[in-house]
Structures are given as C-alpha cells and as structure tokens.
Design a protein around this motif. Sequence first.
Motif, PDB file in Angstrom:
ATOM      1  N   UNK A   1       0.845  -1.201   0.000  1.00  0.00           N
ATOM      2  CA  UNK A   1       0.000   0.000   0.000  1.00  0.00           C
ATOM      3  C   UNK A   1       0.880   1.251   0.000  1.00  0.00           C
TER       4      UNK A   1
ATOM      5  N   UNK B   1       0.345   5.244   1.261  1.00  0.00           N
ATOM      6  CA  UNK B   1      -0.479   6.226   1.940  1.00  0.00           C
ATOM      7  C   UNK B   1       0.249   7.568   1.945  1.00  0.00           C
TER       8      UNK B   1
ATOM      9  N   UNK C   1      -2.992   0.613  -3.965  1.00  0.00           N
ATOM     10  CA  UNK C   1      -2.583  -0.621  -3.316  1.00  0.00           C
ATOM     11  C   UNK C   1      -2.420  -1.711  -4.366  1.00  0.00           C
TER      12      UNK C   1
ATOM     13  N   UNK D   1      -6.714   1.577  -7.434  1.00  0.00           N
ATOM     14  CA  UNK D   1      -6.750   2.923  -6.868  1.00  0.00           C
ATOM     15  C   UNK D   1      -7.296   2.911  -5.448  1.00  0.00           C
TER      16      UNK D   1
ATOM     17  N   UNK E   1       3.910   7.037   3.125  1.00  0.00           N
ATOM     18  CA  UNK E   1       4.218   5.789   3.793  1.00  0.00           C
ATOM     19  C   UNK E   1       3.839   4.616   2.910  1.00  0.00           C
TER      20      UNK E   1
ATOM     21  N   UNK F   1      -5.077  -9.193   3.049  1.00  0.00           N
ATOM     22  CA  UNK F   1      -5.734  -7.916   2.889  1.00  0.00           C
ATOM     23  C   UNK F   1      -5.969  -7.333   4.268  1.00  0.00           C
ATOM     24  N   UNK F   2      -6.307  -6.067   4.330  1.00  0.00           N
ATOM     25  CA  UNK F   2      -6.463  -5.411   5.632  1.00  0.00           C
ATOM     26  C   UNK F   2      -7.687  -5.926   6.383  1.00  0.00           C
TER      27      UNK F   2
ATOM     28  N   UNK G   1      -0.806  -4.510   9.307  1.00  0.00           N
ATOM     29  CA  UNK G   1      -0.098  -3.636   8.387  1.00  0.00           C
ATOM     30  C   UNK G   1       1.271  -3.295   8.944  1.00  0.00           C
TER      31      UNK G   1
ATOM     32  N   UNK H   1       4.401  -0.782   8.342  1.00  0.00           N
ATOM     33  CA  UNK H   1       4.720   0.463   7.647  1.00  0.00           C
ATOM     34  C   UNK H   1       6.222   0.679   7.546  1.00  0.00           C
TER      35      UNK H   1
END
Lengths: 114, 110
Positions: A33, A35, A48, A57, A90, A97-98, A103, A105
């Motif tokens: 991903x 961000x 992502x 998107x 980030x 998947x979330x 996650x 970073x």
Amino acid sequence: DAGITQSPRYKITETGRQVTLMCHQTWSHSYMFWYRQDLGHGLRLIYYSAAADITDKGEVPDGYVVSRSKTENFPLTLESATRSQTSVYFCASSEWSTVSGELFFGEGSRLTVL
Amino acid sequence: KNQVEQSPQSLIILEGKNCTLQCNYTVSPFSNLRWYKQDTGRGPVSLTIMTFSENTKSNGRYTATLDADTKQSSLHITASQLSDSASYICDGSNAGKSTFGDGTTLTVKP
C-alpha cells in the motif's frame, strides 16, 4: 531484519518534475500500500496492490502512478509534481488484505514540492 | 462515507499516570479495528488488532477495548512512560479498506 524500507527518506523537488519513491519489502507479503499523511487528514490510501502486476486505486490516486513488476517492490511515481503533493508518504505491506492482516509500515518519505 | 474520529486531539500527562484515548468509528461493513503508535518522524507500528467479535485486547501496558454496538473503541495506557510520547492512530477497516483517524498526540512529562 530489513522488513520494509523506503527511499529516499527526504526529497525536495520543483513543480512539474517527476519523482519516484521506492518501497521494498523482504517478507514476500502479497499486499502493498501507499499512503500519504497530512495534518488534519490522517493516513489516506493512494494505491494498493494485491500481488505482482495487480494494482488498484485508493482514496486519492490522482497525480500518482504505481507499478509492481516484482512482489517485493512497489514504487510510487509523481509524474508532474504539484505543491499539493507535499506530504509524508508511507509504504505498507500485509500478508493478507487489511480485513484480517497486520499492516507493517515503512519509515516514510518526506516530500517537499517547491 | 466511512469515518473515524479520535479524541482528544492531544493529551499531556505525568509519567506514571494512566490515560485513555477514544475512537468512534462509522465503518460499514465493519471488519476490525486497529490501534497504532507513531513516534515522531517514524512510521506507525501496530499495537492491537480486534475483530468485531472481540471486546478487549492487550499488548503489555496497552489495552484496547471495542464496543461494536456503540461503534466505540478505547486505548488505555497504564503506568505511562516517557517513551509513550507519540501519536496514537485508530484504524477501522471493512472489506480490505482502512479508514484512519487523525490521531491523538500524547505527551508524557517527567
């Protein structure tokens, strides 16, 4: 124990220039991903990827391009940088998947567009 | 539109004291809720992850609670330390998409 690394950590560029932010992860996570984090907006999803050659998107994709030719790399390109793209970017990865995954970073890339 | 609101925006406490941070979310359908700690100049680091069926989750001195009926979560920090000074971010997710709050900035003073 490299994990997820971003480069460059800091970048200053001028309006109209092309900029590429790099992201590399060593875990072979399927999901990656991008961000951006701005004061007053929290983290907003740009793009992502669920796997190599699969991208989609997010909430704020305009002005950005991504690619994912290899599982471990997920570069983000600003084709013609604008001042509104000044932000901290980030990269994150997740095994799933979330919906259920954690996650992870990177340390962020701080971009200033003059 | 999915939304996550955190309160307070900032908080100052003395070392050794406890504190509670709040997160209200409007995420549908709701999958899980995460809390992150973000030190200045660093990326967020996951503290807890809770699914809609979980009420509480602990990670050392951090305890998160979740009330799926009222759509509220809290993060309780026990016996605060100077190293707890950071931004704490709440994230509600559904169907693979995360919605992040703006965070609460916690300052722990000696």
